[in-house]
Design an enzyme around this catalytic site. Structure first.
Site, PDB file in Angstrom:
ATOM      1  N   GLY A   1     141.947 -14.245 -27.882  1.00 36.11           N
ATOM      2  CA  GLY A   1     142.305 -13.145 -26.996  1.00 36.11           C
ATOM      3  C   GLY A   1     141.052 -12.458 -26.469  1.00 36.11           C
ATOM      4  O   GLY A   1     140.536 -12.801 -25.420  1.00 36.11           O
TER       5      GLY A   1
ATOM      6  N   SER B   1     139.598 -20.698 -29.089  1.00 35.93           N
ATOM      7  CA  SER B   1     139.135 -19.792 -28.071  1.00 35.93           C
ATOM      8  C   SER B   1     138.315 -18.637 -28.634  1.00 35.93           C
ATOM      9  O   SER B   1     137.256 -18.867 -29.204  1.00 35.93           O
ATOM     10  CB  SER B   1     140.322 -19.292 -27.256  1.00 35.93           C
ATOM     11  OG  SER B   1     139.887 -18.909 -25.993  1.00 35.93           O
ATOM     12  N   TYR B   2     138.800 -17.390 -28.530  1.00 28.90           N
ATOM     13  CA  TYR B   2     138.022 -16.280 -29.073  1.00 28.90           C
ATOM     14  C   TYR B   2     137.962 -16.351 -30.603  1.00 28.90           C
ATOM     15  O   TYR B   2     137.174 -15.620 -31.224  1.00 28.90           O
ATOM     16  CB  TYR B   2     138.590 -14.931 -28.626  1.00 28.90           C
ATOM     17  CG  TYR B   2     137.616 -13.787 -28.822  1.00 28.90           C
ATOM     18  CD1 TYR B   2     136.585 -13.569 -27.918  1.00 28.90           C
ATOM     19  CD2 TYR B   2     137.707 -12.958 -29.930  1.00 28.90           C
ATOM     20  CE1 TYR B   2     135.669 -12.547 -28.108  1.00 28.90           C
ATOM     21  CE2 TYR B   2     136.809 -11.923 -30.128  1.00 28.90           C
ATOM     22  CZ  TYR B   2     135.776 -11.721 -29.217  1.00 28.90           C
ATOM     23  OH  TYR B   2     134.871 -10.706 -29.412  1.00 28.90           O
TER      24      TYR B   2
ATOM     25  N   ASP C   1     140.107 -28.574 -19.813  1.00 27.95           N
ATOM     26  CA  ASP C   1     140.053 -27.111 -19.880  1.00 27.95           C
ATOM     27  C   ASP C   1     138.856 -26.609 -19.082  1.00 27.95           C
ATOM     28  O   ASP C   1     137.719 -27.002 -19.333  1.00 27.95           O
ATOM     29  CB  ASP C   1     139.925 -26.685 -21.349  1.00 27.95           C
ATOM     30  CG  ASP C   1     139.710 -25.188 -21.516  1.00 27.95           C
ATOM     31  OD1 ASP C   1     140.120 -24.430 -20.621  1.00 27.95           O
ATOM     32  OD2 ASP C   1     139.154 -24.791 -22.551  1.00 27.95           O
TER      33      ASP C   1
ATOM     34  N   HIS D   1     143.149 -26.304 -22.789  1.00 27.20           N
ATOM     35  CA  HIS D   1     142.603 -25.293 -23.687  1.00 27.20           C
ATOM     36  C   HIS D   1     143.361 -25.242 -25.013  1.00 27.20           C
ATOM     37  O   HIS D   1     142.763 -25.119 -26.079  1.00 27.20           O
ATOM     38  CB  HIS D   1     142.682 -23.937 -22.992  1.00 27.20           C
ATOM     39  CG  HIS D   1     141.944 -22.841 -23.675  1.00 27.20           C
ATOM     40  ND1 HIS D   1     140.570 -22.779 -23.701  1.00 27.20           N
ATOM     41  CD2 HIS D   1     142.374 -21.762 -24.365  1.00 27.20           C
ATOM     42  CE1 HIS D   1     140.194 -21.704 -24.364  1.00 27.20           C
ATOM     43  NE2 HIS D   1     141.264 -21.066 -24.786  1.00 27.20           N
TER      44      HIS D   1
END
Length: 518
Positions: A132, A228-229, A440, A492
């Site tokens: 996020g 991701s984050y 991605d 992703h």
């Protein structure tokens, strides 16, 4: 100063999500794109989040023992009898509920845990974290990626995911920090002031307490994974565990060794819990998939990726290359970045070849399970409807909540690079794996390659293909202390776009091996 429109697009650069495109914002009210955009915008505000090298005050300052609550009877209370709309033939145990990480603030984190249907007592334990920052690991990882179920198009029923990771492991999905998903705090300021440091400390406290609730897992290999984050979350949590064990004899966890592999959006950590408490014996690796780990190389890699995939013009890319250093953004640089955004058009940067969701249609009146191998671009909508059903929240033992996939939490600290932490982990003898879906454009393999190159690691095993179901599943190269793996045809959210290949990859990982050469 930059014009507001220029700044808005510039701030997309750091995002672990739809970057360099005209985004499909109408698919949901709050999503991973919005949350990272907000973080990026705050970097150039009057009160930006701290961007210094990550340093957890609780670790580097005076040590205080982690809170451990009474877990008697909690496991039995957390067991799920059945989820509304689940299909026939469910042969595994499920649990969900809250773990208090700070009783003074009334801060509690929500988890969903699913055991393996066969030989669960001998299989490892895996923790999955979405990024996020501020997005739900249950809503994304649990119900759209590697979890045992997918939500059907009616928003009311579930179908089985034949490539779920609980085929090979027992998996925890943690909604962190407080304010994300069903996780909450009784202190309102916890929603306004949170960041990388608090997230690491609370996740550590969650693990210690969860293992008291499920003591049979104290002797298992344990992995932290995510995407991701979570390229921030996972290394920071791993470092927190290592550091907590070096402070004094008050340390709760008796660390015996950790092997960490980072997938380019997730990471994994192997633990062994000894009889004295919490020992970590790293016999495996840790991983992060399509991980956002370094802002400068990340942004540069994104624009190079879209150019090499024929999404922007030669002229625009030449202007970006000439005028952008990806640290200080001049007005000329921003002009070319805006130009690139216009050229790309309205596509899904999670997977540049995927269709967009026509959300105006909404959930269907009748269920459509679709194919696990073909992700439904409207899956976000179906999950949002399902997790807001009263009967679903009751079955999950969740507090009545207006659930959303991402939450509006205020992020106060976020370093621009995680590479120093990764270096510390590898110099501690840990093995790092970065994996990346190759379609991605948000955190592309180009960015991951650039980040790895800054570490100047010697090559151990040359680039080669790896296989799944007699097809090339991706490519792998091994460096000293670090492995780069790509997943062919994945966006992703790797387990969403290529579930079978993702299962092949994680299975090899849990076995301590590189993906199969044939």
């Amino acid at each position: 100063m930059m014009k507001h429109s220029q700044l808005t697009w510039l701030l997309l650069l750091f995002s672990c999500y739809h970057i360099l495109v005209s985004f499909n914002f109408y698919t949901c009210e709050a999503n991973q794109i919005d949350n990272l955009n907000k973080l990026i915008k705050s970097r150039r505000s009057r009160n930006p989040p701290h961007t210094d090298s990550w340093s957890n005050d609780d670790i580097n300052g005076e040590y205080s023992p982690v809170y451990v609550g009474n877990q008697d009877g909690q496991k039995e209370a957390d067991k799920i009898e059945s989820l509304p709309g689940q299909p026939q033939g469910v042969d595994f145990d499920q649990y969900s509920g809250y773990v208090t990480v700070d009783p003074n603030a009334g801060r509690a984190l929500f988890y969903y845990f699913v055991e393996s249907p066969q030989d669960s007592s001998s299989k490892p334990l895996v923790l999955w974290l979405n990024g996020g920052p501020g997005c739900s690991s249950f809503g994304y990882g649990g119900l759209q990626e590697l979890g045992p179920f997918r939500v059907n198009s009616d928003g009311k029923t579930l179908s089985l995911n034949e490539y779920a990771w609980n085929k090979v492991a027992n998996v925890i999905f943690l909604e962190s920090p407080a304010g994300v998903g069903f996780s909450y705090s009784n202190t309102s300021s916890d929603y306004r002031y949170v960041g990388d440091n608090r997230t690491a400390v609370d996740s550590y406290a969650f693990l210690v307490n969860w293992l008291e609730r499920f003591p049979e897992y104290k002797t298992r290999d344990f992995y932290i994974t995510g995407e991701s984050y979570a390229g921030h979350y996972v290394p920071q949590l791993a470092y927190t565990i290592l550091s907590k064990n070096e402070v004094t004899n008050q340390t709760v966890i008796n660390l015996k060794g950790v092997a960490v592999s980072l997938f380019a959006t997730a990471s994994s950590l192997s633990f062994y819990l000894d009889k004295r408490g919490y020992g970590i014996d790293c016999t495996e690796q840790a991983q992060i998939g399509n991980a956002w780990i370094d802002e400068k190389t990340g942004v540069q890699g994104e624009y190079d990726y879209v150019w090499t995939h024929a999404l922007i013009s030669d002229e625009t890319h030449a202007g970006i290359t000439k005028y952008c250093d990806f640290v200080n953004y001049t007005s000329t640089c921003v002009k070319y970045l805006d130009q690139a955004d216009e050229e790309i058009g309205n596509i899904d940067a999670y997977n540049i070849y995927a269709p967009l969701c026509n959300s105006s249609s909404g959930p269907k009146s009748s269920a459509s399970a679709g194919s696990i191998n073909d992700i439904d671009p409207c899956s976000d909508d179906y999950v949002n409807v399902y997790l807001n059903l009263n009967e679903v929240q009751a079955a999950l033992h969740a507090k009545p909540t207006n659930w959303s996939s991402c939450s509006d939490v205020g992020w106060t600290d976020s370093p621009t690079t995680i590479l120093p932490i990764i270096e510390k982990l590898t110099t501690s003898g840990l093995s790092v794996v970065l994996y990346s879906g190759d379609t991605d454009a948000v955190v592309p393999v180009t960015s991951t390659r650039y980040a790895i190159s800054t570490l100047n690691l010697p090559l151990v095993s040359a680039w080669r293909p790896w296989y799944s179901s007699n097809e090339v599943g991706g490519y792998v190269a091994e460096y000293k202390g670090l492995t780069l793996t790509t997943v062919r045809g994945a966006g992703h959210l790797v387990p969403s776009y290529q579930p079978e290949r993702a299962l092949t990859f994680i299975s090899s990982f849990l076995d301590g091996k590189l993906p199969p050469p044939s």
